[in-house]
Design an enzyme around this catalytic site. Sequence first.
Site, short mmCIF file in Angstrom:
data_model
loop_
_atom_site.label_atom_id
_atom_site.label_comp_id
_atom_site.label_asym_id
_atom_site.label_seq_id
_atom_site.Cartn_x
_atom_site.Cartn_y
_atom_site.Cartn_z
CG HIS A 109 -6.08 -3.22 4.52
ND1 HIS A 109 -5.12 -3.16 5.48
CD2 HIS A 109 -6.65 -2.00 4.51
CE1 HIS A 109 -5.11 -1.96 6.03
NE2 HIS A 109 -6.04 -1.24 5.47
CG HIS A 166 -8.78 4.71 9.79
ND1 HIS A 166 -9.55 4.72 8.65
CD2 HIS A 166 -7.50 4.86 9.37
CE1 HIS A 166 -8.78 4.85 7.60
NE2 HIS A 166 -7.52 4.94 8.01
CD GLU A 212 -4.70 7.33 7.38
OE1 GLU A 212 -4.16 7.82 6.39
OE2 GLU A 212 -5.20 6.19 7.38
CB CYS A 261 -10.78 8.00 1.54
SG CYS A 261 -9.87 7.44 0.11
CB CYS A 275 -6.95 5.04 -0.38
SG CYS A 275 -6.34 6.37 0.68
#
Length: 635
Positions: A142, A255, A307, A325, A391
């Site tokens: 990331h 995702h 996810e 999110c 997040c």
Amino acid sequence: MPPRRTPVVDLARSPHALVRPVPVSAVALEGFFGARLKNNLEVSLFGQWEELERTGRLDNFRRAAGLFAGPHQGRVFNDSDLYKWLEAASFALARGPNPALERLVAEGMALVEGAQEPDGYLDTYYGLERRGERFTNLRDNHELYCAGHLFQAAVAHHRATGSGRLLLVATRLADLICAEFGPPGSGLRHAIDGHEEVEMALVELYRETRERRYLQQASYFVESRGHGLLAGGAYDRSYFQDEAPFRALERLSGHAVRALYYACGVTDLYLETGEAALLGTLERLFTHLMARQIYVTGGVGARHDGEAFGEDYELPNGRAYTETCAAIGSAMWCHRMLAATGEARYADQLEWTLLNAVLPGGSLDGRSYLYVNPLEDDGRHRRQAWYPCACCPPNLARTLAALPGYFYGTQGDDLLVHLYGAGRATFDHLGRELSIVQRTAYPWDGAVELEVQGEGEFAVRLRVPRWAGEASLSVNGASSEVPLRPGSYASVRRRWRPGDRLELTLPMPVRFLEAHPYVPEDAGRVALARGPVLYCAEAADHPGVDLRTLFVAPERPLEAAFGADLFGGLTVLRGTAVARPLDEGWRDRLYRPVARGLASGPAREVAFAAVPYLAWGHREPGAMRVWLGRLGAGA
Ligand SMILES: [Zn+2]
């Protein structure tokens, strides 16, 4: 001091934007939305700062600056939580001075500045002993995702305050990224990040600085996806949206947050380049999402595993993942698609998603959050003050802080009203100051009075929501002939004089919704909605009744009643339902031969109440269900 330009995304010079947002700083919200924004500003932002400190996220920055001796703490992407917080705080400051918040922003910025290395690199995970490993595992770690959140924070801070401090940190890192990554043959590293985010952030950084390399770099990252650069890890390529080039995609997959941030980045790219194939693909993906992948809440990403988006029609209720999110990503995408096309369907979905998928992610008092948003629950799933992977909380904070900037737009001379809610907008329009005052109890009441305080000839275009049949409009008390088609904007063009009033009435009968027959979990069931608000049933209103044995029907009308004392004021649906407890024959067995006629236990009438899904989980722990049995459908 003249008001600063603080759009959520700055499309002022984007050649292919049809609709441009009115700045965050121009819009003050009261009423329903105002209360949520107040809690965000006064409670959430300060509470989240304490969590950033308590959990070592700030120490990670101190450590990179040589001011803290302990180990790096938490996830590899924890830097992004401070960046999202800084973006949230910046948009909050766009509304006016706030010395306490400004002090924290200054402290946060100093931490970020201190952690940046001399060559511009910034990621506290790779800051010290892992310095030699930077950019070696973009798939999983990331780095560019974190960089993207820094860019968005810097852009927001620059827009809100005029200060270039954070923007300087951002451009130094962006310059390093531009010098580091490039296509085969360029002599640079040919790689992309496993988690999209940097794409839309680079486009926004381009908009803020006019540095064209940032736009080109965003394009490079988009074009490099879908060619297998992310193959070989624990997840397959589709998890990263790397299974095919963007223009070949038929549906969103993998995702969910990543997929939606990807869609945002590509839409931002389209807004600058105008490439028809990009817009065509984006529209195809949105149509597919709406027809086969989205929950009735507006939530997306059905699977816990990865996810991720499930197969078409795979929309389990209790096992719904629907990360907060992902809903935020969906709202951000709708906002960009609205800008690209001017089509009301994107504003409709933006509103629905905000109310029924984003807002449920935070408690009404601003103190706790949901990461996963199931559509039914047994009472064990509750909001928490923070998460190890945090997040969602700062993502919600930045969305709420920027929410005023989603309300209005301009298209040429026209003013578009995308969202309804009490408040006032004041901004420059056609060279003059224009104010629009909304007086309304929306979303609980569909009567919206808009007073125009300004002069000039232009059209005010009012969104008629897709659910609003029988809408009516009057101008200065006289009934208007303007056609009001649900799912479109109604355009009122005239020479406006100060005090002109538009009265839009959007009737809000209770609606019983059914799902496509291919969604097995919703078969024989209905969901309840009124206006833009989705409802659910909770055990707290149905003592002694198992919600799985509760049946409602369109033939049994429900009354909407505003309760000022409930959760600070909201509208509840009340009426009767049928409770049909299981018969004794089901004791200790899972299957049995089908009985002749309808097998059921004794039925009884019970009082029924449904509360807005955005307010679920605020009372004593107990079951909750969005989809309820439909009386007459096999029961
Ligand atoms: Zn999240």
